[in-house]
Write a protein that holds these residues in place. Structure first.
Motif, mmCIF file in Angstrom:
data_model
loop_
_atom_site.group_PDB
_atom_site.id
_atom_site.type_symbol
_atom_site.label_atom_id
_atom_site.label_comp_id
_atom_site.label_asym_id
_atom_site.label_seq_id
_atom_site.Cartn_x
_atom_site.Cartn_y
_atom_site.Cartn_z
ATOM 1 N N ALA A 126 -5.711 1.732 -0.759
ATOM 2 C CA ALA A 126 -6.583 1.035 0.184
ATOM 3 C C ALA A 126 -6.243 -0.459 0.261
ATOM 4 N N ARG A 172 -8.531 -3.412 1.103
ATOM 5 C CA ARG A 172 -9.955 -3.648 1.310
ATOM 6 C C ARG A 172 -10.185 -4.980 2.013
ATOM 7 N N PHE A 173 -11.040 -4.919 3.017
ATOM 8 C CA PHE A 173 -11.302 -6.091 3.852
ATOM 9 C C PHE A 173 -12.417 -6.936 3.255
ATOM 10 N N GLY A 218 -4.009 0.204 5.114
ATOM 11 C CA GLY A 218 -4.010 1.031 3.919
ATOM 12 C C GLY A 218 -3.333 2.366 4.188
ATOM 13 N N GLU A 224 -8.006 -2.780 7.630
ATOM 14 C CA GLU A 224 -8.301 -1.492 7.007
ATOM 15 C C GLU A 224 -7.261 -0.445 7.387
ATOM 16 N N TRP A 278 -6.526 -6.686 -1.473
ATOM 17 C CA TRP A 278 -7.645 -7.252 -0.720
ATOM 18 C C TRP A 278 -7.094 -8.146 0.385
ATOM 19 N N ARG A 317 -11.056 -6.916 10.979
ATOM 20 C CA ARG A 317 -11.431 -5.851 10.042
ATOM 21 C C ARG A 317 -10.662 -4.552 10.313
ATOM 22 N N SER A 326 0.828 -1.197 0.000
ATOM 23 C CA SER A 326 0.000 0.000 0.000
ATOM 24 C C SER A 326 0.866 1.252 0.000
#
Length: 463
Positions: free
Chosen positions: A57, A59-60, A53, A50, A38, A46, A30
């Motif tokens: 990003a 992404r979860f 990032g 997150e 992902w 979670r 990132s």
């Protein structure tokens, strides 16, 4: 979900010892601005995912709630006692007994299957313990990288005789806690460890579970090639191991293995630490005690460690102890605690603590991450091994001159603990050896080397 043709999908259990190295790698990608990252894990991860990032990003993708069989922190006290008993084979057998629950992974496989259908990853990066992850990647013919937080032989050595193995005959079996150079009795014990593991799968009770496992694999459509003993190695594009060859007993390294050293993010990881770094700076010599997220101490063991802190304080050493709030009720009254002891239910960053120059010794359970993190910062270790891989790291650390292991880890005898800590503090060779391995771990490249290797794979080529 994402439409980029080159998505990368990380897959891991949510246990911190397995999750954290992959989070460091995802964060590094990132930071480089890599798009379409992902991360599939249990719902409880979670927030951490997150937060990884930075410039792009992460992404979860939720795999749902945690399943007990897949999470040691949820096991009841009876199970915990079984899997952490001092008979290494019985503990190994208990781990298999409690975690070999085929039906429990149906939901995870189906959830990951749905995520894969929507994300359409060009590459998956899968934590080595995440069986449903590599089974799905192999079945769907998705290129994948395996991430390993243990010494390399842990995933290259078979637990049973007559099976594929990528270490020499007679090499210490994972979880046996046996040394590289064995006595005749230890060689017999090593072979019996394999034979007894095989024998366990021939009992009527376990055979029923194996039959159920085969039915479920067929029901899920898992390819036969994904069921082979070394499938996760044989079908991986690459195996990323967060160690160096010198921290394992010597053997010809597998061609897919890439040893990149400890996965450490940029430091300080947590600059806002409620004054902890200031406190460390005020001390001359600190012993850091941290036993991971699985360890459960008894009242007697907690009392012994308070006594150790009191006796270390008398010798001019302070103690920082990461003790979960749930276990702090086992402490004696506050007025009976020594002045030289600081207790935290959680430290914002264990890495920041280990990096501090005033921390002189790391008293640890020697899990894969903690073992390599301590050495990355040149800290010698005192080890109270907990279970499975901890005994393997403990014996290697002692053989390589970077640690001492308690004689009586099950009782946490105060005299035993104090003897080991004092010896490691007073004998310069332990710090010298730890600093030697710190150099090797730094030279291996860590997160930067891992990211370079990942981005260089054919699966991520853009043309």
């Amino acid at each position: 979900m994402g439409a980029n043709p080159r998505p990368i999908l990380f897959v891991s259990y949510a246990e911190s010892g397995l999750l954290n190295p992959l989070l460091v790698l995802a964060e590094e990608l990132s930071r480089r601005g890599v798009a379409d990252l992902w991360f599939a894990a249990d719902e409880k991860a979670r927030g951490e995912v997150e937060a990884a990032g930075v410039d792009s990003a992460v992404r979860f993708a939720s795999l749902g709630e945690t399943v007990s069989q897949m999470s040691a922190v949820t096991w009841d006290d009876e199970t915990y006692a079984e899997v952490t008993q001092r008979s290494r084979f019985k503990a190994h057998r208990a781990v298999i007994k409690h975690s070999f629950a085929p039906r429990s992974r149906i939901g995870k496989y189906r959830a990951l299957e749905k995520i894969v259908e929507e994300v359409r990853p060009a590459l998956m990066v899968i934590e080595s313990m995440c069986q449903f992850g590599h089974e799905l990647a192999i079945t769907k013919s998705i290129p994948f990288v395996l991430g390993v937080p243990f010494v390399p032989s842990n995933v290259l050595t078979s637990h049973v005789p007559f099976a594929a193995s990528y270490t020499p005959s007679g090499f210490p079996v994972p979880h046996s806690g046996l040394p590289g150079v064995m006595t005749f009795r230890q060689r017999i014990e090593n072979e019996l460890f394999r034979v007894r593991t095989l024998g366990m799968f021939m009992t009527s009770s376990v055979r029923k579970v194996v039959e159920e496992d085969n039915r479920i694999r067929t029901e899920l459509g898992i390819a036969p090639k994904a069921r082979q003993m070394m499938a996760r190695i044989d079908h991986a594009e690459m195996v990323l191991c967060y160690s160096v060859p010198e921290l394992d007993y010597p053997f010809p390294m597998h061609e897919k293995m890439r040893l990149v050293g400890t996965m450490v993010p940029p430091l300080p990881q947590a600059p806002e630490d409620d004054g902890l770094s200031d406190w460390l700076s005020e001390q001359k010599s600190v012993v850091y005690m941290g036993f991971g997220t699985v360890t459960r101490l008894t009242r007697e063991q907690v009392g012994s460690l308070v006594d150790v802190a009191r006796r270390l304080a008398a010798a001019g050493h302070q103690v920082l102890w990461k003790l979960p709030r749930s276990q702090q009720e086992l402490l004696p009254p506050a007025e009976e605690l020594p002045d030289g002891l600081r207790i935290e239910s959680w430290v914002p960053s264990q890495l920041d603590v280990l990096a501090h120059p005033n921390v002189k010794v790391f008293f640890t359970h020697a899990g894969g991450n903690g073992y390599h993190e301590g050495l990355y910062f040149g800290k010698p270790l005192v080890v109270r091994p907990l279970w499975v891989d901890c005994d393997d790291q403990a014996v290697r650390g002692q053989d390589f001159g970077v640690s001492l292991t308690l004689d009586r880890p099950e009782t946490v005898d105060a005299d035993d603990v104090l003897d080991k800590i004092t010896r490691v503090l007073d004998e310069p060779s332990f710090t010298e050896r730890a600093e030697h391995f710190a150099g090797l771990l730094h030279d291996a490249g860590g997160r930067a080397a891992a990211a370079d290797l990942l981005l260089g794979l054919p699966a991520l080529a853009t043309h």
